[in-house]
Design a protein around this motif. Structure first.
Motif, mmCIF file in Angstrom:
data_model
loop_
_atom_site.group_PDB
_atom_site.id
_atom_site.type_symbol
_atom_site.label_atom_id
_atom_site.label_comp_id
_atom_site.label_asym_id
_atom_site.label_seq_id
_atom_site.Cartn_x
_atom_site.Cartn_y
_atom_site.Cartn_z
ATOM 1 N N VAL A 294 0.852 -1.177 0.000
ATOM 2 C CA VAL A 294 0.000 0.000 0.000
ATOM 3 C C VAL A 294 0.893 1.233 0.000
ATOM 4 O O VAL A 294 1.737 1.385 0.867
ATOM 5 C CB VAL A 294 -0.911 0.015 1.245
ATOM 6 C CG1 VAL A 294 -1.800 1.245 1.226
ATOM 7 C CG2 VAL A 294 -1.753 -1.250 1.293
ATOM 8 N N VAL B 213 3.151 2.210 3.063
ATOM 9 C CA VAL B 213 2.489 2.077 4.361
ATOM 10 C C VAL B 213 2.539 0.635 4.855
ATOM 11 O O VAL B 213 2.652 0.383 6.049
ATOM 12 C CB VAL B 213 1.034 2.564 4.253
ATOM 13 C CG1 VAL B 213 0.321 2.379 5.577
ATOM 14 C CG2 VAL B 213 1.010 4.019 3.836
ATOM 15 N N LYS B 214 2.424 -0.274 3.907
ATOM 16 C CA LYS B 214 2.377 -1.674 4.314
ATOM 17 C C LYS B 214 2.797 -2.543 3.145
ATOM 18 O O LYS B 214 2.351 -2.337 2.019
ATOM 19 C CB LYS B 214 0.955 -2.036 4.745
ATOM 20 C CG LYS B 214 0.842 -3.404 5.396
ATOM 21 C CD LYS B 214 -0.601 -3.644 5.810
ATOM 22 C CE LYS B 214 -0.741 -4.962 6.542
ATOM 23 N NZ LYS B 214 -0.042 -4.960 7.831
ATOM 24 N N HIS C 125 -7.905 4.825 0.456
ATOM 25 C CA HIS C 125 -6.638 4.765 1.183
ATOM 26 C C HIS C 125 -5.534 4.283 0.258
ATOM 27 O O HIS C 125 -4.516 3.789 0.716
ATOM 28 C CB HIS C 125 -6.736 3.814 2.370
ATOM 29 C CG HIS C 125 -7.925 4.037 3.232
ATOM 30 N ND1 HIS C 125 -9.119 3.418 3.001
ATOM 31 C CD2 HIS C 125 -8.110 4.842 4.307
ATOM 32 C CE1 HIS C 125 -9.987 3.808 3.911
ATOM 33 N NE2 HIS C 125 -9.410 4.673 4.702
ATOM 34 N N ALA C 126 -5.756 4.414 -1.041
ATOM 35 C CA ALA C 126 -4.811 3.907 -2.022
ATOM 36 C C ALA C 126 -4.568 2.422 -1.814
ATOM 37 O O ALA C 126 -3.522 1.899 -2.155
ATOM 38 C CB ALA C 126 -3.487 4.676 -1.972
ATOM 39 N N ALA C 127 -5.527 1.751 -1.213
ATOM 40 C CA ALA C 127 -5.351 0.336 -0.896
ATOM 41 C C ALA C 127 -6.139 -0.551 -1.847
ATOM 42 O O ALA C 127 -6.232 -1.753 -1.626
ATOM 43 C CB ALA C 127 -5.773 0.061 0.537
ATOM 44 N N SER C 128 -6.687 0.049 -2.881
ATOM 45 C CA SER C 128 -7.455 -0.742 -3.837
ATOM 46 C C SER C 128 -6.642 -1.912 -4.364
ATOM 47 O O SER C 128 -5.480 -1.762 -4.712
ATOM 48 C CB SER C 128 -7.879 0.164 -4.990
ATOM 49 O OG SER C 128 -7.957 -0.551 -6.179
ATOM 50 N N GLY C 129 -7.239 -3.074 -4.416
ATOM 51 C CA GLY C 129 -6.577 -4.244 -4.969
ATOM 52 C C GLY C 129 -5.855 -5.101 -3.953
ATOM 53 O O GLY C 129 -5.304 -6.140 -4.291
ATOM 54 N N GLU C 130 -5.856 -4.690 -2.708
ATOM 55 C CA GLU C 130 -5.171 -5.464 -1.672
ATOM 56 C C GLU C 130 -6.050 -6.622 -1.225
ATOM 57 O O GLU C 130 -6.820 -6.503 -0.278
ATOM 58 C CB GLU C 130 -4.833 -4.562 -0.476
ATOM 59 C CG GLU C 130 -3.792 -3.520 -0.777
ATOM 60 C CD GLU C 130 -2.440 -4.145 -1.110
ATOM 61 O OE1 GLU C 130 -2.005 -5.048 -0.377
ATOM 62 O OE2 GLU C 130 -1.847 -3.723 -2.116
ATOM 63 N N ILE C 131 -5.925 -7.731 -1.907
ATOM 64 C CA ILE C 131 -6.784 -8.854 -1.580
ATOM 65 C C ILE C 131 -5.986 -10.057 -1.106
ATOM 66 O O ILE C 131 -6.537 -11.060 -0.701
ATOM 67 C CB ILE C 131 -7.603 -9.290 -2.808
ATOM 68 C CG1 ILE C 131 -6.640 -9.610 -3.939
ATOM 69 C CG2 ILE C 131 -8.592 -8.227 -3.195
ATOM 70 C CD1 ILE C 131 -7.283 -10.332 -5.064
ATOM 71 N N ASP D 66 -3.976 -10.802 1.491
ATOM 72 C CA ASP D 66 -3.900 -11.266 2.866
ATOM 73 C C ASP D 66 -5.098 -12.082 3.290
ATOM 74 O O ASP D 66 -5.012 -13.263 3.554
ATOM 75 C CB ASP D 66 -3.890 -10.083 3.839
ATOM 76 C CG ASP D 66 -2.756 -9.169 3.550
ATOM 77 O OD1 ASP D 66 -2.012 -9.463 2.605
ATOM 78 O OD2 ASP D 66 -2.620 -8.178 4.264
ATOM 79 N N GLN D 67 -6.203 -11.372 3.365
ATOM 80 C CA GLN D 67 -7.306 -11.904 4.130
ATOM 81 C C GLN D 67 -8.228 -12.764 3.300
ATOM 82 O O GLN D 67 -8.749 -13.752 3.770
ATOM 83 C CB GLN D 67 -8.116 -10.749 4.748
ATOM 84 C CG GLN D 67 -7.403 -10.068 5.889
ATOM 85 C CD GLN D 67 -6.496 -8.934 5.421
ATOM 86 O OE1 GLN D 67 -6.325 -8.739 4.221
ATOM 87 N NE2 GLN D 67 -5.931 -8.196 6.333
#
Lengths: 376, 376
Positions: A152, A160-161, A234-240, A242-243
DNA sequence: CCTACTTAAACAAGAGTCTTTCATATTTAC
DNA sequence: GTAAATATGAAAGACTCTTGTTTAAGTAGG
């Protein structure tokens, strides 16, 4: 909020931008063609081109003996691509890749460096900086640098991560590089750059709503919505990765296959998938079943995003995209069966340069938005 | 592709649009305020307002004795909202709802008619047409009609597919109504209108990335992405009710509860959920557990769209949104637990008028885009 | 080699819009 | 009643665009 009013000079800026956009297309054009394409009069086009020549954003060139027609020969112009260059960098776990291109998007050079996922943060930053330094063609003409990285990335250019490169979390990449190189530097998530690359020179050219599925050692999404890159709040689009258990589980089949077929070797999920694809190609029935099951799991995950978004196209990219039809066909079959309006499913053909290429495209877009629009 | 160049008259159109947009905000303003807000000189603002007065899109009004300052009193202007009106219609399975509003968006009237889901197609069309007819305030001043309906609606205004109202599939609603009323008529999916309404006058005001979850007898999604309504490539965005088993299964818990608590009655999924919510409110532990399980199932479905899209806000709308915290809190909890960047979860407060209200908003947007931009 | 034709470039005139500046009008405050 | 504050209205000047005319620079053909 954009300013929607303006005085007379706005008109010139608007028309200049129109002319410039045509030149940015890369063609060599005459004044008459330019005037017609931009829907302005010839004298106007002439004046604007004069300005652009003075700024060295355009250059005059002789058309060659090929296109001699009757009548007085036209002066010919093109965008001055060699007036500057940009660098697009892909920071991966195992490799750094830098692509240098001129302002026309022509690739000038490509550089690759192998690194390790557990490299200390400072070393990795140093390696990125060194690679950028090496890639500079002419310091005075370097116009922008874009770095793509996993994780991210917030709008200030901080990672960020990052799951794939744990050491990478928290590094303010933009600030680190900005200290070294006095040009605009942008940092962006690699998935989004990859989908940008596909839209520029890949299989997604011309499409407006695209879901890009990255498959390699990790799973990720990049979204092009309405012709624009989607970043998310949060500019986190597409972060799939992990969960979302569905995608993680997808690898189970190929890992099980790799373990049973070749128990001697311990493989990462991505390597296990590559191994299975290779065996399936060679005619191994069990491998083919494992790959098909893997693809179907991916497709099941895709359904949950395809149904709400209704895209035209799904692009399968990342290291595993070389599996081609082995991966694409089961996904397409599953989507055809389960979704109301199945999108087309295709494999990326840009290989592992897609992120760096997308970084180049973003750099060029950024110049279009800033330099070429505000400084007219 | 939009024309990006233009001659001198473009300037006037641009500045007129800027002035008009300020007036459309609904405030009463003076020329000086207008000039400052639109960033044009006073004489320019004056000339444009003169034009608008002549077109009767603006009207002069005295400010009243309240705002007497020193100096010569300013002339005051406002958008001529009563110059026209629009009608927004919600075509549901069980009800038709029409909202009439003036060009400022002020609600003039609301009309409701009960219908049945298995009504023949022709009868339903007739009922819609009759309701629109009734809602007309002044035929000459009717500017646009927007109809919201369930199902997939293509860009020509045909209901390509409707699950909730099977009889409705295939009806070319736009064409049917266009024959009766000589004004622009648009047909749009109801989910999308609902999210538009929330963005206009509801809990989503000011947000740019919003996921709207409709919960009633069916489940549906509406997406606002980057401040714009997302339609998808087949206008099928948000169609998740049929296949996506997660959402269907969500009702299982409340249906089971309703069957066990009150075996005498057969209820539709939505009614069962309402029943369970009512009992939970009254203190029934089993009902509370069923509602919580229902909400958690919804949240699990939401995760698959929230993670890729990374929205700021999730709005829960539809008939069940009146459950309020009973529904919202478990969803929020689940998203907090499972997503990287949990969006805020809130219940709609627009009740069952949201679709018709969104239809009004779309009608006004359409006028802004067409009349007020092209005809300047 | 010269003339006619074709197309592009350069120049001039005219129209539209915007801004700045100055004088005038109207109301309130003292 | 006078001064201050604010709005209105007209005139002058600048910028850009377009249209129309003249000049320039090649090719085609005799």
């Amino acid at each position: 909020m954009r300013q929607e009013s303006g005085d007379a000079s706005l008109l010139r800026r608007l028309n200049s931008a129109a002319i410039l956009r045509i030149l940015r297309g890369g063609e060599v054009v005459t004044l008459t063609e330019l005037a017609r394409a931009a829907r302005v009069s010839r004298p106007t086009a002439e004046g604007i081109v004069e300005d652009l020549l003075a700024k060295e954003w355009a250059e005059e060139c002789d058309g060659g003996p090929a296109d001699r027609q009757r009548g007085r020969p036209a002066r010919r112009f093109r965008f001055h691509g060699s007036a500057g260059h940009v660098i697009g960098v892909d920071v991966g776990g195992y490799k750094l890749l830098a692509v240098t291109a001129d302002l026309n998007g022509e690739i000038l050079a490509t550089r690759r460096v192998a690194v390790s996922p557990d490299m200390p943060q400072a070393d990795r930053i140093g390696a990125v900086a060194a690679l950028v330094e090496e890639s500079v063609v002419d310091r005075a003409k370097l116009a922008a640098v874009v770095v793509g990285t996993t994780g991210v990335v917030d709008e200030t250019g901080r990672v960020v991560k990052s799951v794939a490169i744990p050491e990478w979390t928290g590094v303010h990449l933009q600030a680190e590089l900005a200290g070294l190189i006095p040009v605009p530097i942008l940092v962006e998530n690699d998935m989004r750059l990859a989908v940008l690359a596909e839209h520029w020179r890949g299989v997604a050219a011309g499409y407006r709503d695209v879901v890009y599925l990255f498959t390699g050692n990790r799973i990720g999404l990049g979204l092009l919505i309405g012709g624009r890159l989607h970043r998310g709040s949060h500019a986190a689009s597409g972060e799939i990765g992990d969960q979302s258990s569905g995608y993680r589980l997808a690898f189970r089949n190929v890992i099980d296959y790799a373990m049973s077929a070749d128990p001697g070797e311990l493989r990462s999920p991505g390597r296990a998938a590559e191994f299975a694809v290779g065996r399936a190609r060679a005619g191994d029935e069990a491998a083919a079943r494992a790959v098909e099951a893997f693809a179907t799991r991916l497709a099941e995950g895709l359904v949950t995003i395809v149904n709400p978004l209704d895209p035209e196209l799904v692009v399968v990219g990342g290291g595993l995209s070389q599996a081609g039809a082995l991966l694409v066909e089961p996904i397409q079959r599953h989507l055809n069966r389960v979704t109301l309006y199945p999108p087309e499913v295709v494999a990326s053909r840009l290989g592992n340069e897609s992120v760096a290429l997308g970084a180049v495209r973003l750099a060029l877009d950024h110049l279009d938005r800033t330099l070429f629009t505000q400084a007219l």
